[in-house]
Design an enzyme around this catalytic site. Sequence first.
Site, PDB file in Angstrom:
ATOM      1  N   GLY A 140       0.842  -1.191   0.000  1.00  0.00           N
ATOM      2  CA  GLY A 140       0.000   0.000   0.000  1.00  0.00           C
ATOM      3  C   GLY A 140       0.868   1.229   0.000  1.00  0.00           C
ATOM      4  O   GLY A 140       2.094   1.130   0.060  1.00  0.00           O
ATOM      5  N   LYS A 141       0.236   2.377  -0.060  1.00  0.00           N
ATOM      6  CA  LYS A 141       1.015   3.604  -0.126  1.00  0.00           C
ATOM      7  C   LYS A 141       1.908   3.775   1.094  1.00  0.00           C
ATOM      8  O   LYS A 141       2.989   4.328   1.018  1.00  0.00           O
ATOM      9  CB  LYS A 141       0.068   4.794  -0.270  1.00  0.00           C
ATOM     10  CG  LYS A 141      -0.615   4.794  -1.632  1.00  0.00           C
ATOM     11  CD  LYS A 141      -1.611   5.908  -1.803  1.00  0.00           C
ATOM     12  CE  LYS A 141      -2.375   5.711  -3.118  1.00  0.00           C
ATOM     13  NZ  LYS A 141      -3.439   6.693  -3.317  1.00  0.00           N
ATOM     14  N   ARG A 142       1.430   3.277   2.221  1.00  0.00           N
ATOM     15  CA  ARG A 142       2.219   3.396   3.446  1.00  0.00           C
ATOM     16  C   ARG A 142       3.490   2.565   3.407  1.00  0.00           C
ATOM     17  O   ARG A 142       4.445   2.844   4.105  1.00  0.00           O
ATOM     18  CB  ARG A 142       1.403   2.957   4.652  1.00  0.00           C
ATOM     19  CG  ARG A 142       0.362   3.969   5.038  1.00  0.00           C
ATOM     20  CD  ARG A 142      -0.381   3.506   6.263  1.00  0.00           C
ATOM     21  NE  ARG A 142      -1.457   4.434   6.572  1.00  0.00           N
ATOM     22  CZ  ARG A 142      -2.307   4.266   7.570  1.00  0.00           C
ATOM     23  NH1 ARG A 142      -2.201   3.208   8.343  1.00  0.00           N
ATOM     24  NH2 ARG A 142      -3.242   5.141   7.789  1.00  0.00           N
TER      25      ARG A 142
END
Length: 477
Positions: A247-249
Amino acid sequence: MTSIRTRFAPSPTGYIHVGNVRAALFPWLLARQQKGTFVLRIEDTDQARLVEGAQDLILDTLEWLGIDWDEGPRRGGDFGPYIQTERREHYLTWAQKLIDKGLAYADPYTPEEVTVFRDQAKAEKRAFLYRDHRPENPPAWDGSQALRFKVPNVKRYTWNDPVMGELSAGPEALDDFILVKSDGLPTYNFAHVVDDYEMGITHVIRGLEYISSIPKYLSLYDALEIEWPVLACLPHIMAPDGNKKLGKRDGAKSVQEYKDQGILPEAMLNFLASMGWNDGTEQEIFTRNELIEKFSLERVQRSGARFDEQRLLWLNGQHIRLLSLDDLYARITDFWPASASGASEEKKKQILALVQDRLKTLLDLPLLTEYFFAEPTPDWTMADDNKQLKKFARQDLIELLETTKQALSTSDFDANSIQETLNTLLETTGQKPGILFSLIRLAVSWAPFSPALNDTLATLGRETVLSRLDAAINAGK
RNA sequence: GGUCUCAUCGUCUAACGGUUAGGACACCAGGUUUUCAUCCUGGCAAUCGGAGUUCGAUUCUCCGUGAGAUCACCA
């Protein structure tokens, strides 16, 4: 048999990152292969998470990748609008059907009250189910409260997923979920069911995170008396380290970032597809058309795949080599070093042809070609550090360069003649190619690597080669 | 915690129930009349554990173990 219709339905909350673009790629491949229709729909019912400009960003990304859609924003189509906030009345119509059947009711609780129920369930170590708290006499729905689905068949659902196989889930997976929020907009759970039906979607393909909600959708399809479409879930792409969904994280880069780094869209497609799919042969490199031709949901892997950037880089190099020179030239315009701005197209193509086999990304271009356009600064420490040349005294190297200059000044300057001259030079100087050629290479380029020496010299031209040899000799004294 | 899902080299993966468990990336070692990031050759390296079915299990079944997803007026 009617033709298939697949869709990609992103939410305009940010850029598309590499972890979720497969949810667009696989349905697109399927639609193209079956000569069906690929629909793009914007799911913007969450006003709070809306990001300005995200929709255009997503559309641009898809266009760059070559994932083109037949119906949707920028295209239109017979089943529009394709933006959910423009379809409110469709959802209200379907909601009314459920109300009429007694299968939807106004939610009398405040969010805080629901939270209390939820905490209670948690404390008792059991799953929270809203349907355990179904009100006996709910107020009439006036649009200001949330509208909840009254799940009619609390039972075990079984369905067949082309990727995951036969799946089933018990009654715990079913609940009275919200159909329409108190702001009047539908939830994803409701809106996508309505839209997929109204848009004639035959294959709903999406990420694995939806798998546990599918029984809910199934119960809603039944309540709405809608035939189930084919429901397929795609395994996650995992972060390069650890086992988490990418994910973006976790540093998932946007597709645009890879574009800026000189990744080709077809390499990206090949990479994304081969993470979790293969055609059963040992083929690794697939063109866009080969993917379309050979793809099948049944051969999609069931387990998640780690994102391996090394492999992407390798694939990108392979795809660069597959391009015609003209095609590569057209795509690499933004990557030339600044010093190339004055060079002619012919010159640039000539140079590009020399380095095509060595590019891993388009971004490598300046490093590989800078010295063709700008005079390099002689740096004799490179010779001192060279494992072959370090054994020689500086004076000996300079003498070798003098001899080389002599020989080249009378040579014809096409690649073949230069090679002959160089071969003669090996004999007259009694040096090994590893020594002599390394030296010449360095003296004319002062770069860590270059194409074949004769090609490099021929492309630079006699005048430049001679003057650079001079510069090298002078700097070395 | 409930529900659901997954499990082959470090990574991506192949293998009608019968293979010396194959390929690719990465890595290591050679080679191609320079370097090298191209190219060629070679090497390293895997079936999560335990039962069961079977003449035979990576493959089928069950139980463990590990990992992931999900349990929103987000999608």
